[in-house]
Write a protein that holds these residues in place. Structure first.
Motif, PDB file in Angstrom:
ATOM      1  N   GLY A  33       0.823  -1.209   0.000  1.00 49.37           N
ATOM      2  CA  GLY A  33       0.000   0.000   0.000  1.00 49.37           C
ATOM      3  C   GLY A  33       0.853   1.253   0.000  1.00 49.37           C
ATOM      4  N   GLU A  34       0.223   2.372   0.320  1.00 45.75           N
ATOM      5  CA  GLU A  34       0.902   3.659   0.298  1.00 45.75           C
ATOM      6  C   GLU A  34       1.521   3.958   1.662  1.00 45.75           C
ATOM      7  N   ILE A  35       2.738   4.518   1.645  1.00 47.19           N
ATOM      8  CA  ILE A  35       3.390   4.935   2.880  1.00 47.19           C
ATOM      9  C   ILE A  35       3.947   6.344   2.699  1.00 47.19           C
ATOM     10  N   VAL A  36       4.183   7.033   3.799  1.00 46.49           N
ATOM     11  CA  VAL A  36       4.768   8.361   3.754  1.00 46.49           C
ATOM     12  C   VAL A  36       6.268   8.215   3.520  1.00 46.49           C
ATOM     13  N   LEU A  37       6.788   8.950   2.528  1.00 52.32           N
ATOM     14  CA  LEU A  37       8.187   8.826   2.152  1.00 52.32           C
ATOM     15  C   LEU A  37       8.929  10.142   2.357  1.00 52.32           C
ATOM     16  N   ALA A  38      10.134  10.063   2.884  1.00 53.30           N
ATOM     17  CA  ALA A  38      11.004  11.231   3.038  1.00 53.30           C
ATOM     18  C   ALA A  38      11.998  11.260   1.870  1.00 53.30           C
ATOM     19  N   PRO A  39      12.378  12.460   1.412  1.00 54.87           N
ATOM     20  CA  PRO A  39      13.306  12.548   0.276  1.00 54.87           C
ATOM     21  C   PRO A  39      14.707  12.081   0.651  1.00 54.87           C
ATOM     22  N   ALA A  40      15.325  11.328  -0.242  1.00 53.01           N
ATOM     23  CA  ALA A  40      16.688  10.851  -0.053  1.00 53.01           C
ATOM     24  C   ALA A  40      17.366  10.774  -1.415  1.00 53.01           C
ATOM     25  N   ALA A  41      18.688  10.700  -1.409  1.00 52.80           N
ATOM     26  CA  ALA A  41      19.435  10.631  -2.661  1.00 52.80           C
ATOM     27  C   ALA A  41      20.734   9.869  -2.445  1.00 52.80           C
ATOM     28  N   VAL A  42      21.188   9.187  -3.493  1.00 52.64           N
ATOM     29  CA  VAL A  42      22.479   8.502  -3.457  1.00 52.64           C
ATOM     30  C   VAL A  42      23.286   8.957  -4.666  1.00 52.64           C
ATOM     31  N   LEU A  43      24.604   8.914  -4.517  1.00 50.55           N
ATOM     32  CA  LEU A  43      25.488   9.293  -5.613  1.00 50.55           C
ATOM     33  C   LEU A  43      26.042   8.039  -6.275  1.00 50.55           C
ATOM     34  N   VAL A  44      25.724   7.875  -7.537  1.00 49.02           N
ATOM     35  CA  VAL A  44      26.282   6.800  -8.348  1.00 49.02           C
ATOM     36  C   VAL A  44      27.539   7.377  -9.000  1.00 49.02           C
ATOM     37  N   ALA A  45      28.666   7.251  -8.292  1.00 49.71           N
ATOM     38  CA  ALA A  45      29.924   7.884  -8.717  1.00 49.71           C
ATOM     39  C   ALA A  45      30.691   6.935  -9.632  1.00 49.71           C
ATOM     40  N   ILE A  46      30.880   7.348 -10.875  1.00 54.26           N
ATOM     41  CA  ILE A  46      31.538   6.535 -11.900  1.00 54.26           C
ATOM     42  C   ILE A  46      32.919   7.117 -12.170  1.00 54.26           C
ATOM     43  N   THR A  47      33.952   6.281 -12.062  1.00 52.40           N
ATOM     44  CA  THR A  47      35.319   6.765 -12.233  1.00 52.40           C
ATOM     45  C   THR A  47      35.675   6.851 -13.713  1.00 52.40           C
ATOM     46  N   ASP A  48      36.335   7.928 -14.076  1.00 54.04           N
ATOM     47  CA  ASP A  48      36.675   8.216 -15.475  1.00 54.04           C
ATOM     48  C   ASP A  48      37.957   7.464 -15.856  1.00 54.04           C
ATOM     49  N   ARG A  49      37.777   6.203 -16.191  1.00 49.91           N
ATOM     50  CA  ARG A  49      38.880   5.343 -16.630  1.00 49.91           C
ATOM     51  C   ARG A  49      38.552   4.763 -18.004  1.00 49.91           C
ATOM     52  N   PRO A  50      39.559   4.192 -18.706  1.00 49.08           N
ATOM     53  CA  PRO A  50      39.244   3.455 -19.941  1.00 49.08           C
ATOM     54  C   PRO A  50      38.212   2.362 -19.686  1.00 49.08           C
ATOM     55  N   GLU A  51      38.322   1.707 -18.519  1.00 42.56           N
ATOM     56  CA  GLU A  51      37.294   0.775 -18.056  1.00 42.56           C
ATOM     57  C   GLU A  51      36.699   1.390 -16.793  1.00 42.56           C
ATOM     58  N   PRO A  52      35.600   2.126 -16.915  1.00 46.41           N
ATOM     59  CA  PRO A  52      35.063   2.880 -15.768  1.00 46.41           C
ATOM     60  C   PRO A  52      34.719   1.982 -14.580  1.00 46.41           C
ATOM     61  N   GLY A  53      34.850   2.568 -13.386  1.00 44.22           N
ATOM     62  CA  GLY A  53      34.488   1.871 -12.160  1.00 44.22           C
ATOM     63  C   GLY A  53      33.318   2.550 -11.483  1.00 44.22           C
ATOM     64  N   LEU A  54      32.847   1.926 -10.418  1.00 48.86           N
ATOM     65  CA  LEU A  54      31.709   2.426  -9.652  1.00 48.86           C
ATOM     66  C   LEU A  54      32.086   2.396  -8.178  1.00 48.86           C
ATOM     67  N   ILE A  55      31.897   3.527  -7.486  1.00 50.41           N
ATOM     68  CA  ILE A  55      32.250   3.613  -6.073  1.00 50.41           C
ATOM     69  C   ILE A  55      31.073   3.149  -5.203  1.00 50.41           C
ATOM     70  N   LEU A  56      31.354   2.170  -4.340  1.00 46.80           N
ATOM     71  CA  LEU A  56      30.358   1.680  -3.399  1.00 46.80           C
ATOM     72  C   LEU A  56      30.950   1.687  -1.998  1.00 46.80           C
ATOM     73  N   THR A  57      30.095   1.674  -0.998  1.00 40.52           N
ATOM     74  CA  THR A  57      30.549   1.678   0.396  1.00 40.52           C
ATOM     75  C   THR A  57      29.988   0.469   1.136  1.00 40.52           C
ATOM     76  N   GLU A  58      30.664   0.121   2.204  1.00 39.02           N
ATOM     77  CA  GLU A  58      30.133  -0.856   3.154  1.00 39.02           C
ATOM     78  C   GLU A  58      29.724  -0.095   4.400  1.00 39.02           C
ATOM     79  N   ARG A  59      28.454  -0.130   4.727  1.00 41.48           N
ATOM     80  CA  ARG A  59      27.955   0.640   5.848  1.00 41.48           C
ATOM     81  C   ARG A  59      28.499   0.093   7.169  1.00 41.48           C
ATOM     82  N   ALA A  60      28.692   0.980   8.114  1.00 41.94           N
ATOM     83  CA  ALA A  60      29.236   0.599   9.418  1.00 41.94           C
ATOM     84  C   ALA A  60      28.311  -0.385  10.132  1.00 41.94           C
ATOM     85  N   ALA A  61      28.911  -1.308  10.847  1.00 45.04           N
ATOM     86  CA  ALA A  61      28.136  -2.328  11.559  1.00 45.04           C
ATOM     87  C   ALA A  61      27.325  -1.745  12.708  1.00 45.04           C
ATOM     88  N   SER A  62      27.692  -0.541  13.161  1.00 45.00           N
ATOM     89  CA  SER A  62      27.018   0.074  14.303  1.00 45.00           C
ATOM     90  C   SER A  62      25.743   0.826  13.926  1.00 45.00           C
TER      91      SER A  62
END
Length: 203
Positions: A33-62
């Motif tokens: 069903g419908e839920i109230v949503l708050a605005p959020a955004a993520v950055l899909v950071a692509i590295t400018d290489r001959p073979e481009p990469g993608l930056i990802l993070t591992e969130r803290a365990a805490s």
């Protein structure tokens, strides 16, 4: 033509056509069903290489939510942010020390609604390679770069089914070097793959 130019053209063309996105590709399958949503955004950071990469993070365990999961840099859009792009840039600077002025913004991709109540806008940007990024320990345990072609290749993405509240729900999973990319992050990558024509699911 630069990588940024090629991505802008591909993203514009991708959003100008219908692709095979199902409801489960744009919202957490646990949402009923419908839920109230708050605005959020993520950055899909692509590295400018001959073979481009993608930056990802591992969130803290805490962290209280999504602890230890693989994610894009990002989070809630604050009232002080001009828009989702500004929010994604601010969060990336806070989480991994990525200077906003080094990000060449490409555009935004398909929103994703989370079970935790966020309307997430993926913001694509090209960054220089080999930046001295530093994980902010309170939020990010580590960061890494995965080849963009691997992350977007549908052959590397597995669709799983799980039962939740009596219904079968689906989610994507991508395994890379022992890291499990799934949930919101994998769904955003699946959608982006279709928009950039890595998937041939044109309706």
């Amino acid at each position: 033509m630069t990588l940024a130019d090629r991505l802008r053209i591909a993203l514009t063309e991708g959003h100008g056509r219908e692709v095979g996105l199902m409801l489960s590709d744009t919202r957490d399958p646990r949402i009923d069903g419908e839920i109230v949503l708050a605005p959020a955004a993520v950055l899909v950071a692509i590295t400018d290489r001959p073979e481009p990469g993608l930056i990802l993070t591992e969130r803290a365990a805490s962290l209280r939510k999504h602890a230890g999961q693989i994610a894009f840099p990002g989070g809630r859009v604050d009232d002080s942010d001009a828009d989702e792009i500004a929010g994604a840039l601010r969060e990336a600077q806070e989480e991994i020390g990525l200077p906003p002025h080094l990000v060449d913004i490409i555009g935004t991709s398909d929103r994703y609604h989370t079970f935790t109540g966020f309307d997430v806008v993926p913001v694509l940007g090209v960054i220089p390679p080999d930046l001295p990024l530093t994980a902010q320990a309170d939020e990010v345990a580590d960061w890494f770069e995965v080849p963009l072609s691997y992350a977007l290749d549908p052959a590397n993405r597995v669709k799983h089914a799980v039962e939740f509240q009596g219904l079968e729900r689906h989610y994507y999973e991508i395994m890379w070097n022992g890291r499990r990319i799934w949930g919101i992050t994998a769904a955003i990558l699946a959608n982006l793959s279709r928009r950039l024509s890595y998937d041939r699911l044109i309706a």
